[in-house]
Design a protein around this motif. Structure first.
Motif, short mmCIF file in Angstrom:
data_model
loop_
_atom_site.label_atom_id
_atom_site.label_comp_id
_atom_site.label_asym_id
_atom_site.label_seq_id
_atom_site.Cartn_x
_atom_site.Cartn_y
_atom_site.Cartn_z
N UNK A 4 44.33 33.67 24.01
CA UNK A 4 43.35 33.33 23.91
C UNK A 4 42.72 33.18 23.17
N UNK A 5 41.91 31.79 22.71
CA UNK A 5 41.19 31.48 21.63
C UNK A 5 42.56 31.29 20.01
N UNK A 6 43.60 30.99 20.25
CA UNK A 6 44.61 30.50 19.27
C UNK A 6 44.40 29.17 18.61
N UNK A 7 43.73 29.37 17.23
CA UNK A 7 43.54 28.18 15.85
C UNK A 7 43.65 28.91 15.16
N UNK A 8 43.64 27.29 14.52
CA UNK A 8 43.53 27.67 12.91
C UNK A 8 42.65 27.91 12.02
N UNK A 9 42.47 28.45 10.83
CA UNK A 9 41.51 28.30 10.17
C UNK A 9 40.15 27.43 10.49
N UNK A 10 39.19 26.45 9.64
CA UNK A 10 38.31 25.52 10.47
C UNK A 10 38.84 24.82 9.48
N UNK A 11 39.10 24.53 8.18
CA UNK A 11 39.55 23.34 7.62
C UNK A 11 40.57 22.39 8.67
N UNK A 12 41.41 23.94 9.20
CA UNK A 12 42.43 22.69 9.65
C UNK A 12 42.11 22.53 11.23
N UNK A 13 40.61 22.13 11.73
CA UNK A 13 40.92 22.73 12.78
C UNK A 13 40.75 21.18 13.49
N UNK A 14 40.23 19.96 12.72
CA UNK A 14 39.54 18.85 12.80
C UNK A 14 41.24 18.65 13.34
N UNK A 15 42.41 18.63 12.88
CA UNK A 15 43.04 18.42 13.44
C UNK A 15 44.19 18.67 15.05
N UNK A 16 43.62 19.63 14.86
CA UNK A 16 43.54 20.37 16.10
C UNK A 16 43.01 19.98 17.57
N UNK A 17 41.42 18.89 16.92
CA UNK A 17 41.10 19.13 18.00
C UNK A 17 41.33 17.68 17.77
N UNK A 18 41.72 17.28 17.40
CA UNK A 18 42.74 15.53 17.49
C UNK A 18 44.11 16.42 18.22
N UNK A 52 35.94 19.93 19.42
CA UNK A 52 36.81 20.10 20.49
C UNK A 52 37.67 21.08 20.40
N UNK A 53 38.37 21.25 18.85
CA UNK A 53 39.31 21.91 18.43
C UNK A 53 38.80 23.47 18.53
N UNK A 54 37.50 23.87 19.32
CA UNK A 54 36.97 25.35 19.33
C UNK A 54 36.23 25.07 20.64
N UNK A 55 36.74 23.98 21.27
CA UNK A 55 36.18 23.76 22.87
C UNK A 55 36.78 24.47 24.28
#
Lengths: 260, 560, 341
Positions: free
Chosen positions: B304-318, B400-403
């Motif tokens: 759970x909580x698999x996310x990239x570092x913040x600067x790539x987060x917007x692509x993950x959110x998209x 959204x990438x951190x939803x």
């Protein structure tokens, strides 16, 4: 209590009271934790007492014979003592209000009453029993094997070190840091609510103890400093902006302002 | 100092310094360069130091990175761990992961260096965006600085590349899943997708080649490009001289500020140590990227909580925000627009628009002159509003990438959040645009008000006829100049459609487009106060302007 | 240079305000007028540099007394913290000291530097054009001349990089055999094994509500390509109440008494989908929250994925172990261009 307080110097009285309270709380907590080791309750008596408690507190939803009501509450025949000990012992049951899932709240019953309820439900049909102290002792487990098992079977919902995570429609996998080893063991065994069942064929009793040992390793201090909730890069990014950029931009303002 | 005979005969350190300077100058003519550079003027403002944060955190990255390379082994050859960490005993892992654990737990200070390196990377990316926002909102990208904007933009993209290649090196579960997502996005590309994926990974995912390849990119290729472009970036700043905010005596033909030596040597030099110090403090106290929590990469594992570092987060959110039903099969070939749009098209358009912005705005203004005086953001309402709208769009995607984190923290439903963000990603930027434009123009009107009527003083006077009025104190020259010295551009008119021969001329459509763009920018505008307006305003309240005269009877003073 | 021009009675009113020029009156700083304040500032700067020296001492002390290794998490934590705080003090002392010095003691009067147009002078531009023309004449490639020479040079320059690029790019993709994306190592009769551990699974072991993380038996013994095969072959084995299971048309014999096996790799961008909610039978991907309904053919019920998870047909062999009946019904994982070809 009042007499005790009067005898002492007025200023020390509150401290004594707090001390007494703390000792009491510690003993209560200790009593709760060591509960599974007891077992001195006479079984037949316990089932009878448990039935009474059940009728008074649980039967309105689960039915008089614990056979459940469609659409309201599941049947408890065959869920075993472990399920009762987990659901009632963590305060999830009795359910207070309907929601996406039952939440942890203050425990409504004392240790004896929970054991009596468990004994009654266990008498309705064969099901998993409450594990003994040795089965959940983190000192006897292998944390490295526990790490492998945890991340294969648990980390997807509970996070890589058990910090918890979101599920669908407002449900969530709770953090495991405050959960007792017995309750962790029971949860795997019975699969409460959204959680799948991890029976002894899937994750053996030794495996379960290894998982408990791994989780126990996470309770100490972290090597790198404050853990930031161990929820990964989102928290790190937030702190990089708030704290890192905040402090540094604060310095730029100081540099740009004329001295008095 | 080029003339040896002229060297003053002094003793000690001075003599040695003079000797060294002479030695160097006779071989490099560094004297002329020093003369040019030492008293070069830089204007003073806190916002001019944001780019320096990026520069200095890059230096910290180089320093800490060199130390890390002394211990890191970029290999996915499997080894069985027998180091000091209890939760990893006997686990099979790659050498990359094992060496990361070893440098963290067995090299004194190794973990500190890793944490400093990672925090510096986050600060590096954050400061680049902040710096870019400052350039954007003040119009510092206008002629002659368009090319330097492009250099800076490329540096921003390279910072993402540097971050992502480094993030993936320890071969842990978190970054491994990040790579797998990248693989999935690449495969969605039409025709070449599978082949690009094979080319990147050296065959099927995950392959054995990626970690060594990323390592070379991370420690050699990307930093070399960044260093080269930083040099070009700074060279252009020196050549074109720094921009400055409007103020008395500051024109497009000069630059007003403090000399490089000594004031900026101390301020900017000292600021490097401040940035280093703050990053060191973060590294000392806040744990970052604890790879031992995630464990070595295994393609079956996810947490759970698999996310990239913040600067790539917007692509993950998209990727998260996109509904799934945009996948089409055309003639037996699969076109996954549900991945292609958020993973390739949205970032492509967003970054494309960002890179080309100086030219887009130039179409609207038709401005050909050099602009060295910065705009106050309120004086370019549409540009400011566009910037805020873009930031709003970006922030919605980051959220959204951190939803799942947001949902878990506030006990919300990820499904509800996603549906809400699906609406917000279209609505909020528009709202932000409208609101920002209004606020900017409101501030311009407030400026007009202030220039025309002066500061409120809180002093109330009564006239003979019984009228009460508050005394306003006129602005001084400097205050007024800041508020009136801007030009409110008017929309461009396209040249007539028909040329002298009565034939529709070439390029008319293009002109018409530019005129429409110009109307969008400059239709609504607030003109600066003219001297005539000020005079009229002062005439109108002439008695007040001369309120010190004995005529009105001062009734009372208040300090409200 | 002042508002005289615009005040009433000043005569002519201009179209625009005039620049008042650089402010001349300058508020002196405390240290400019008070030698005591200057002395105090000097001491402050020196003290800040002293903080830096102290920080260096702390950092070196922390390094020399570092106690790391041997499962000593507290030791690593202390070393990280003290070394880091020492470094922080060493840096921030110099930084704040130098800036404080600049702000309080260095001369703070604005100076002005003229800008010059970046555009070169007309003579310089003309000179540049002349020089280029001269060079073109010297080389003999003036406008319209020596077309063959120019054309062949441009061609050679344009294609010469291929001599490096073709081998370089050609080597990047290994065997370039992208058809490997189609199949996994699952074969008819291959037993399902637990991950981690590799224990085999009997149908009776899989009680209702259970979920097993599954790999093909024999995966761990592979000599080569273990991770690549694992990346494709991982399976979730789930049992639900047979009444809850909507058997998909054409897949009547793919499940066994409520036990179903689906690919664990998301059809969106390939994360392992693993969050199984046993009450709703929903399977959630933590990366982008695609949600699949395991009870209904693992169809997408929410999120950015478009296709259901591929199903692994299963059966039970003579000894009671669960086996695969075949490979997945379609290529696993994210969509790609030639997936259906």
């Amino acid at each position: 209590m009042r007499a005790l307080a009067l005898k002492r110097h007025r200023r020390t009285a509150p401290f004594v009271l707090i001390l007494v309270l703390l000792v009491g709380l510690t003993m209560a907590a200790y009593a709760t934790q060591s509960r599974p080791a007891e077992g001195a309750i006479s079984t037949a008596n316990a089932i009878g007492e448990g039935q009474k408690l059940f009728a008074a507190n649980c039967a309105s939803c689960h039915g008089i014979g614990a056979q459940g009501q469609t659409g309201v509450a599941p049947s408890l025949v065959g869920v075993g003592a472990a399920a009762v000990d987990f659901q009632v012992g963590t305060g999830r049951m009795p359910l207070q209000a309907s929601g996406p899932q039952a939440i942890v709240k203050d425990v409504q019953f004392n240790a004896t009453q929970i054991a009596q309820l468990a004994a009654y439900v266990a008498s309705l049909g064969p099901g998993p029993a409450v594990p003994d102290a040795e089965a959940v002792d983190p000192a006897l487990g292998d944390p490295a094997r526990g790490m492998e098992l945890f991340r294969a079977n648990c980390a997807m919902c509970h996070g890589s070190v058990g910090g918890g995570g979101a599920l669908t429609q407002g449900k969530y996998a709770p953090s495991l840091w405050g959960t007792t080893p017995t309750h962790i063991y029971e949860a795997m065994l019975v699969g409460p609510q959204s959680m799948p069942v991890f029976n002894d064929a899937n994750i053996t009793p030794e495996d379960k103890r290894d998982i408990i040992a791994y989780l126990d390793e996470q309770r100490g201090a972290a090597a790198g400093g404050l853990k930031l909730g161990t929820i990964g890069p989102v928290a790190e990014g937030l702190w990089a902006w708030l704290l890192g950029m905040g402090i540094i931009v604060g310095f730029t303002v100081w540099i740009g302002v004329r001295s008095s | 100092m080029s003339d040896v005979k002229a060297a003053p005969p002094v003793t000690g350190a001075k003599h040695a310094a003079g000797g060294t300077a002479n030695y160097l100058d006779e071989r490099t003519s560094i004297g002329a360069f020093t003369k040019f550079i030492a008293r070069k003027v830089f204007p003073d403002h806190w916002s001019f130091m944001l780019g320096e944060i990026a520069l200095y955190s890059f230096v910290v990255l180089l320093l800490s990175g060199v130390i890390l390379t002394a211990f890191f082994v970029p290999s996915i050859e499997p080894v069985v761990y027998d180091g000091s960490l209890a939760t990893m005993q006997g686990i099979e892992m790659s050498k990359a992961f094992e060496s990361t654990l070893r440098m963290s737990f067995e090299v004194p200070g190794g973990l500190l260096m890793r944490q400093i390196h990672h925090w510096a990377a986050l600060i590096f990316a954050a400061s680049i965006l902040t710096h870019m926002a400052r350039i954007f909102f003040t119009g510092a990208f206008r002629k002659p600085r368009e090319l330097n904007w492009l250099v800076g933009f490329t540096l921003m993209i390279l910072s993402l590349a540097a971050g992502f290649t480094g993030y993936s090196l320890p071969d842990d579960v978190l970054s491994g899943n990040g790579l797998r997502i990248i693989d999935g996005v690449i495969r969605s590309m039409p025709i070449l997708g599978s082949y690009i994926s094979y080319g990147l990974f050296g065959g099927e995912f995950p392959g054995e080649d990626l970690i060594p390849r990323l390592f070379t990119a991370h420690v050699l290729l990307v930093p070399a490009l960044i260093l080269g472009l930083i040099a070009l970036h700074l060279f252009l700043v020196f050549l074109q001289k720094h921009t400055q905010y409007p103020g008395g005596g500051r024109t497009d033909k000069n630059v007003v500020g403090f000399p490089l030596f000594p004031v900026y040597t101390a301020k900017a030099g000292g600021f490097f140590f401040v940035v280093f110090g703050v990053i060191a403090l973060l590294g000392a106290t806040l744990q970052i990227n604890p790879v031992w929590n995630y464990g070595p990469y295994d393609p079956s594992i996810i947490s759970a909580g698999t996310q990239p570092d913040w600067y790539m987060l917007f692509i993950d959110g998209a990727l998260r925000i996109m509904p799934g039903n945009l996948e089409y099969v055309i003639g037996g070939y699969t076109l996954s627009l549900n991945i292609l749009i958020p993973g390739v098209v949205v970032p492509g358009l967003f970054f494309g628009a960002l890179a080309l912005y100086p030219w887009i705005e130039a179409w609207a203004t038709g401005d050909r002159g050099e602009r060295h005086i910065l705009d106050r953001p309120r004086n370019a309402p549409v540009r400011t509003a566009l910037g805020v709208a873009a930031i709003t769009f970006y922030v919605v995607l980051v959220l959204e990438g951190s939803n799942d984190i947001v949902a878990n923290l506030f006990r919300l439903s990820i499904n509800d959040l996603t549906i809400m963000f699906r609406i917000a990603v279209f609505v909020l930027p528009v709202l932000a645009f409208i609101l920002t434009k209004r606020i900017a123009m409101g501030l311009q009107r407030k400026d007009r008000e202030l220039v025309l009527h002066g500061h409120e003083t809180g002093r109330i006077v009564r006239f003979d006829d019984g009228e009460y009025i508050e005394v306003h104190e006129p602005l001084n020259d400097q205050e007024r100049w800041v508020r009136v010295s801007y030009t409110a551009l008017k929309p461009r008119e396209p040249a007539p459609e028909l040329n002298v021969h009565g034939v529709r001329r070439k390029g008319y459509r293009w002109d018409r487009f530019k005129a429409a763009l110009s109307r969008f920018y400059f239709e609504d505008r607030v003109e600066p106060v003219t001297p005539a307006e000020l005079e009229e305003a002062q005439d109108h309240r002439a008695p007040v302007a001369e309120s010190e005269a004995p005529r009105p009877e001062v009734e009372k003073s208040t300090t409200s | 240079m002042s508002t005289d021009d615009v005040t009433p009675g000043g005569g002519i009113v201009e179209d625009e305000f005039t620049d008042p020029g650089i402010p001349t009156h300058h508020r002196p700083r405390r240290a400019d007028v008070d030698p005591k304040a200057a002395k105090r500032a000097e001491l402050q700067v020196a003290a800040l540099f002293g903080v830096s020296v102290l920080g260096t001492v702390i950092a070196i002390w922390a390094y020399l007394t570092a106690d790391v290794g041997g499962d000593n998490i507290a030791g690593v934590r202390n070393t990280t913290m003290f070394l880091g705080v020492g470094l922080f003090l060493a840096m921030i002392g110099i930084g704040t000291g130098a800036i404080h010095w600049a702000k309080t003691l260095m001369r703070d009067h604005d100076i002005v530097e003229e800008r010059h147009h970046l555009r070169s002078s007309e003579e310089a531009r003309a000179g540049a054009v002349d020089n280029l023309k001269q060079g073109a004449r010297d080389s003999g490639i003036g406008i319209g001349r020596r077309g063959l020479l120019k054309g062949s040079l441009v061609t050679a320059l344009a294609i010469a990089p291929l001599s490096v690029l073709v081998p370089a790019v050609g080597n990047l993709g290994g065997d370039w055999n992208v058809s490997k994306l189609r199949n996994t190592m699952w074969r008819r009769g291959m037993r399902l094994a637990k991950d981690p551990g590799g224990g085999l699974i009997k149908a009776a072991d899989v009680t209702i509500g259970s979920v097993f993380q599954v790999i093909p038996d024999g995966l761990n013994e592979l000599e080569e390509g273990k991770l690549e095969e694992k990346a494709k072959a991982v399976v979730l084995l789930i049992r639900m109440n047979p009444e809850d299971l909507k058997v998909q048309p054409g897949r009547e014999d793919w499940s066994f008494d409520g036990i179903v096996a689906y690919s664990k790799i998301c059809t969106h961008v390939g994360c392992p989908v693993a969050l199984y909610e046993q009450q709703t039978h929903h399977l959630l991907c933590p990366c982008h929250q695609s949600t699949f309904d395991v009870a209904d053919g693992a169809k997408v019920v929410f999120g950015p994925a478009n296709r259901p998870l591929p199903q692994l047909p299963i059966a039970v062999d003579d000894e009671g172990y669960i086996i695969a009946k075949d490979d997945f019904n379609e290529p696993i994982g994210p969509s790609y261009w030639e997936r259906l070809k």
